[in-house]
Design a protein around this motif. Structure first.
Motif, PDB file in Angstrom:
ATOM      1  N   GLU A 111       0.831  -1.198   0.000  1.00 29.14           N
ATOM      2  CA  GLU A 111       0.000   0.000   0.000  1.00 29.14           C
ATOM      3  C   GLU A 111       0.871   1.255   0.000  1.00 29.14           C
ATOM      4  N   THR A 115      -1.864   9.195  -0.338  1.00 30.39           N
ATOM      5  CA  THR A 115      -1.935  10.650  -0.149  1.00 30.39           C
ATOM      6  C   THR A 115      -3.352  11.043   0.255  1.00 30.39           C
ATOM      7  N   HIS A 151      -4.163   3.885  -0.929  1.00 28.28           N
ATOM      8  CA  HIS A 151      -5.255   4.031   0.045  1.00 28.28           C
ATOM      9  C   HIS A 151      -5.517   5.530   0.255  1.00 28.28           C
ATOM     10  N   GLU A 253     -10.166   5.510   1.465  1.00 26.28           N
ATOM     11  CA  GLU A 253     -10.850   5.281   2.740  1.00 26.28           C
ATOM     12  C   GLU A 253     -12.365   5.233   2.563  1.00 26.28           C
ATOM     13  N   TYR A 305     -10.933   6.818  10.900  1.00 27.87           N
ATOM     14  CA  TYR A 305      -9.805   6.225  10.170  1.00 27.87           C
ATOM     15  C   TYR A 305      -9.741   4.702  10.433  1.00 27.87           C
ATOM     16  N   ASP A 309     -10.045   1.377   8.027  1.00 24.11           N
ATOM     17  CA  ASP A 309      -8.965   0.384   7.964  1.00 24.11           C
ATOM     18  C   ASP A 309      -9.461  -1.019   8.298  1.00 24.11           C
ATOM     19  N   VAL A 329       4.014   3.569   5.616  1.00 26.68           N
ATOM     20  CA  VAL A 329       3.491   4.764   6.309  1.00 26.68           C
ATOM     21  C   VAL A 329       4.516   5.199   7.364  1.00 26.68           C
ATOM     22  N   TYR A 336      -0.610   3.393  16.061  1.00 27.03           N
ATOM     23  CA  TYR A 336      -1.885   3.100  15.393  1.00 27.03           C
ATOM     24  C   TYR A 336      -1.835   1.709  14.740  1.00 27.03           C
TER      25      TYR A 336
END
Ligand code: ARG
Length: 559
Positions: A111, A115, A151, A253, A305, A309, A329, A336
């Motif tokens: 992934e 942006t 993503h 998302e 978020y 996910d 990321v 997270y």
């Protein structure tokens, strides 16, 4: 040499009844031999003998294809002939030399760059793109089928904010740019914060109204939304194109909001998630050593978020049948992802989930201290960085008259390579003096080495494939050893996705080639030697090109 390693492991097992890892190190030129192995020293305790005696016992069992010697405190030094090495390389050679099939039959998702739609592409999303691409390349080289997915950060309220801000601005739908949208978004966010602090909500209401209008299919809302999304996406794609990045999918998302919400309900019903008094939903993770539960749904029932996910992870595991998912990321999201992966365990999801995290991009600030990269205006936009990079490349190569495409390749090659100079977990210092230099460990240095080899091959094209008789390859040993290392390197970086080791290898190979040219003239050598040396250059050009390709660094036509 892999078979020799296996042989030593077997001998050790037979003689001393233990399993030990066996590694070879290349020995410096002044010492006799090509490789040295320290296994005898490791065994001293288990075998209750002096390392030199152990080394001698192992050597006595070894097959006769190489020459061995006990050295120093108990090293086994191994000498190989250049000829034998060249034969070894020829035997291992194929058009996908370096690749292996360890991941065959398995599916990975990589992934990147993920942006966010609301703001223009900034340097904050540079590393996700370069690292995520390298992860994909490395996994493919190890036989995995890799699905790439951008993503996109497109959930939440950007549209309502954009539309409200747009109406307040003097922009028209014809002239508005992605940078205007970014500014509108940032300004609106600030204004909404001030408004909230003052106990008011006109802007927030307006943003909400626009979202409702959009949901209801209102013509103006649809027109604005379509236009804004197009501007933002066109921008993201054009920057990705310049970086030579692309993904097969782009399921943002928002694509996972409903799926995520439905799963929250499901796991709430199963008792894996818990509803708080205020209506929000959490996933307790104490049993995984994490005392902060993951917030899965807001008290007003809105998706977060983590909700998206959750939906996305479920989708990748069950629709794409992913065995492994790699998230490129930054380090800020480490906790997270720890939570997300613990949640996945709790839900009984088996796949290998990997947060390929990395540090920030820093610069030397006006006070000479290292700081997170920024510009007078705030974030540095990736387009601005690329423009600046291209300008530097044009200046550095003014006499070469590079084509626009070659300028782009060198500029992005320099930037990308700088991302792999050190372990990705470290921050990187954006130092243009080093990054664009033709000397030292830089992208352009490696690219130039590759271009030079290709030029040598072109110039001597007539000799390619000619007979090289019984040439001994004595001058070629170091390069041959390096080339023979490549497949094990590619295999070795697959687990932890350590692209920097590939970058280091490319640099060393390029340096080795420079040393080689000094000792081994090509064009002036007699025919059979020339043919042999061209054979080697061809192999080296292939391996260096392949290594750089794993990093997403392109090779220009000339430079
Ligand atoms: N768009 C997010 C950001 O810029 C990164 C997304 C990371 N991927 C994910 N599946 N959460 O911070």
């Amino acid at each position: 040499m892999d078979s020799l390693k296996t042989k030593i492991i077997e001998i050790v097992k037979k003689l001393y009844g233990v399993d030990v890892p066996v590694e070879f190190a290349a020995v410096p030129a002044e010492i006799k031999g090509d490789y040295s192995c320290n296994v005898a020293m490791r065994l001293a305790k288990a075998a209750g003998k002096a390392p030199r005696d152990i080394a001698a016992e192992i050597i006595a069992e070894l097959p006769g294809e190489y020459a061995y010697e006990v050295a120093g405190p108990g090293f086994i030094n191994i000498s190989v002939s250049g000829k034998a090495l060249s034969e070894q390389l020829e035997a291992a050679w194929s058009e996908d030399y370096g690749n292996n099939q360890s991941g065959a039959g398995k599916v990975a998702v990589s992934e990147f760059p993920s942006t966010n739609m609301a703001k223009p592409y900034s340097v904050g999303h540079l590393r996700p793109g370069t690292q995520g691409w390298a992860a994909k390349q490395i996994l493919e080289a190890n036989g995995w089928k890799v699905i790439t997915d951008n993503h996109l950060g497109d959930a939440g309220t950007p549209f309502g904010i954009w539309a409200t801000g747009f109406k307040r601005s003097d922009k028209t739908l014809d002239d508005i740019t992605v940078y205007d949208l970014g500014e509108i978004y940032i300004k609106m966010k600030a204004d909404m914060k001030a408004e909230e602090a003052a106990g008011e909500h006109a802007l927030a209401d307006s943003a909400q109204d626009w979202l409702l209008k959009l949901e209801a299919g209102d013509a103006e809302a649809v027109e604005l939304s379509t236009r804004f999304n197009k501007i933002s996406l066109d921008h993201i794609h054009s920057v990705m194109k310049r970086m030579n990045l692309s993904t097969e999918y782009e399921l943002g998302e928002s694509y996972f909001v409903e799926r995520g919400k439905a799963l929250v309900e499901k796991y709430l019903a199963e008792g894996k998630f818990v509803k708080n008094d205020d209506g929000s939903v959490i996933c307790p993770l104490d049993e995984y050593g994490i005392d902060v539960p993951m917030l899965m749904l807001k008290s007003n029932g809105a998706a977060l978020y983590a909700t998206t996910d959750l939906g996305c992870l479920d989708y990748r595991l069950h629709e794409w049948k992913a065995d492994r998912i790699v998230y490129a990321v930054g380090a800020e999201q480490k906790f997270y992802f720890e939570q997300l992966f613990a949640m996945a365990k709790k839900l009984g999801w088996e796949a290998e989930l990997q947060h390929v995290w990395f540090g920030t991009i820093d610069q030397v600030g006006p006070d000479g201290k290292r700081e997170k990269m920024s510009s007078r205006k705030g974030v540095v936009l990736l387009e601005a960085m690329l423009d600046d990079a291209e300008k530097r490349v044009r200046e550095n190569f003014a006499s070469e008259e590079l084509s626009d495409e070659d300028v782009r390749k060198v500029a992005t090659g320099a930037i990308k390579y700088s991302d792999f100079i050190a372990d990705r977990k470290m921050g990187i210092l954006y130092d243009p003096e080093k990054i664009f230099a033709l000397t030292g460990q830089s992208g352009p240095f490696c690219q130039y080495a590759c271009v030079r080899m290709r030029r040598i091959l072109e110039k001597n094209a007539d000799f390619a494939g000619a007979d090289f008789g019984d040439y001994d390859f004595a001058a070629e040993k170091a390069v041959l050893l390096k080339l023979l290392d490549f497949p094990a390197l590619v295999a070795g970086v697959a687990d932890n996705l350590e692209a920097h080791r590939i970058a280091g290898y490319c640099f060393e190979l390029a340096q080795e080639m420079n040393r080689y040219y000094e000792n081994a003239p090509i064009s002036s050598a007699e025919d059979s030697i020339r043919a042999a040396r061209l054979w080697l250059v061809e192999k080296a050009a292939f391996v260096l090109g392949r290594g750089l390709d794993l990093l997403g660094v392109e090779i220009p036509e000339k430079m």
